[in-house]
Design a protein around this motif. Sequence first.
Motif, PDB file in Angstrom:
ATOM      1  N   TRP A 186      45.891 -27.793  62.894  1.00  0.00           N
ATOM      2  CA  TRP A 186      45.626 -28.175  61.490  1.00  0.00           C
ATOM      3  C   TRP A 186      44.263 -27.640  61.041  1.00  0.00           C
ATOM      4  O   TRP A 186      44.140 -27.091  59.946  1.00  0.00           O
ATOM      5  CB  TRP A 186      45.698 -29.687  61.355  1.00  0.00           C
ATOM      6  N   ARG A 187      43.259 -27.789  61.908  1.00  0.00           N
ATOM      7  CA  ARG A 187      41.918 -27.309  61.554  1.00  0.00           C
ATOM      8  C   ARG A 187      41.902 -25.796  61.406  1.00  0.00           C
ATOM      9  O   ARG A 187      41.147 -25.260  60.615  1.00  0.00           O
ATOM     10  CB  ARG A 187      40.915 -27.706  62.643  1.00  0.00           C
ATOM     11  N   ARG A 235      37.008 -24.089  52.747  1.00  0.00           N
ATOM     12  CA  ARG A 235      38.397 -23.762  52.447  1.00  0.00           C
ATOM     13  C   ARG A 235      38.763 -24.198  51.033  1.00  0.00           C
ATOM     14  O   ARG A 235      38.633 -25.357  50.664  1.00  0.00           O
ATOM     15  CB  ARG A 235      39.332 -24.443  53.432  1.00  0.00           C
ATOM     16  N   ALA A 280      35.161 -26.469  57.112  1.00  0.00           N
ATOM     17  CA  ALA A 280      36.019 -27.373  56.344  1.00  0.00           C
ATOM     18  C   ALA A 280      35.711 -27.279  54.861  1.00  0.00           C
ATOM     19  O   ALA A 280      36.618 -27.173  54.032  1.00  0.00           O
ATOM     20  CB  ALA A 280      35.835 -28.806  56.835  1.00  0.00           C
ATOM     21  N   LEU A 312      45.837 -36.481  60.963  1.00  0.00           N
ATOM     22  CA  LEU A 312      45.834 -35.601  59.796  1.00  0.00           C
ATOM     23  C   LEU A 312      45.209 -36.308  58.595  1.00  0.00           C
ATOM     24  O   LEU A 312      44.471 -35.697  57.819  1.00  0.00           O
ATOM     25  CB  LEU A 312      47.257 -35.134  59.470  1.00  0.00           C
ATOM     26  N   GLU A 342      37.421 -34.131  54.876  1.00  0.00           N
ATOM     27  CA  GLU A 342      37.193 -32.976  54.010  1.00  0.00           C
ATOM     28  C   GLU A 342      36.866 -33.384  52.585  1.00  0.00           C
ATOM     29  O   GLU A 342      36.030 -32.775  51.928  1.00  0.00           O
ATOM     30  CB  GLU A 342      38.441 -32.087  54.001  1.00  0.00           C
ATOM     31  N   PHE A 347      41.476 -36.096  59.021  1.00  0.00           N
ATOM     32  CA  PHE A 347      40.943 -34.772  58.694  1.00  0.00           C
ATOM     33  C   PHE A 347      40.824 -34.619  57.189  1.00  0.00           C
ATOM     34  O   PHE A 347      39.836 -34.131  56.670  1.00  0.00           O
ATOM     35  CB  PHE A 347      41.853 -33.665  59.231  1.00  0.00           C
ATOM     36  N   ARG A 379      41.805 -24.803  49.101  1.00  0.00           N
ATOM     37  CA  ARG A 379      43.231 -24.866  49.359  1.00  0.00           C
ATOM     38  C   ARG A 379      43.868 -26.047  48.677  1.00  0.00           C
ATOM     39  O   ARG A 379      43.233 -27.032  48.339  1.00  0.00           O
ATOM     40  CB  ARG A 379      43.508 -24.926  50.862  1.00  0.00           C
TER      41      ARG A 379
END
Lengths: 87, 231
Positions: free
Chosen positions: B76-77, B28, B25, A75, A82, A78, B30
């Motif tokens: 998660w993705r 988003r 990705a 996580l 991003e 990821f 968020r």
Amino acid sequence: MSTRELGCEEVIERLFDYLDRELGAQQAEDIERHLARCRDCFSRAQFERRLRAMVEASGTVTAPPRLHRRIRHLLDQFDSDETGAIP
Amino acid sequence: MSLASSPTPFPTWQPCPPRRGDSGAAMRHRDSAGQRQWFEERLEPLMDRLYGTALRLARHPDDAEDIVAEAVGQAWRRLDTLRDPRRFEAWLFHILTNTFISEWRRRRSHPQDTPEGHDTDHLEATEFTLFQQLHQPFLLWWGSLEEQFFNSVLEEELQAALDALPDPFRLVIVLVEVQGYRYEEVSRLLGIPLGTVRSRLNRARGLLQKALWQQARDAGITSGHQGEGGP
């Protein structure tokens, strides 16, 4: 569909369908009515239920700490992908 | 799991329609920290069941860990595709199952191979019931042999008996009895006819019960129909 009285053979034949919730409401009710009055079939149903509960419980096993760490790291990666930040 | 008791509300964001060629990705908008916290709070209590389910499906701990990690990564993705937060658990387990099945199909050289034609004790497995071996109908209460059986079967032994089932049988019994899938759902997941789901489930149960019966006998439990022994 009207209710009907089931015999033991029919109940045992459909027992797993009943335990697997594959029967319609009326059929399930017919079986439950039989189980309420037939000790042998009730015993069988209870036995299979209990065995089934054990099988279901076998699907819960303490996850090793390294799996928890692996997922946290995943996580984090990821998130850094991003944002472009280094974790 | 109740969202009403959760300290972290389901984070709101504005999902953008996907643009061609974009991974999604960057699109988003968020609250990453809030979303991560929400996700982890719901994931944590499920970890043992995720891992246990993966272990029953894959049998090997390393494979089970890989499957859980892959499934969680996918979830998660794809979190912004989860419209109803109350469905998080079911949604995550569905991803886990699909992850396993994809990998299983990839590894199998002959996906259509089934043991149905090769099992020489087919009838024996489907007709055998543990209950028949243990039940003592002359007793007015639940037989002590049945109670002995349940007291003697160790978690590890049951897990080993499940893991020893041939793949096609183990998968259906895990999907139905561990994960609670309906027969039709299993049929769709595995790409097999409904009738095949039923017959494999029937055989899986017969084989499992035979294995557990052998363990019970090894533990000294004899049939309720043998001699005058009784409890």
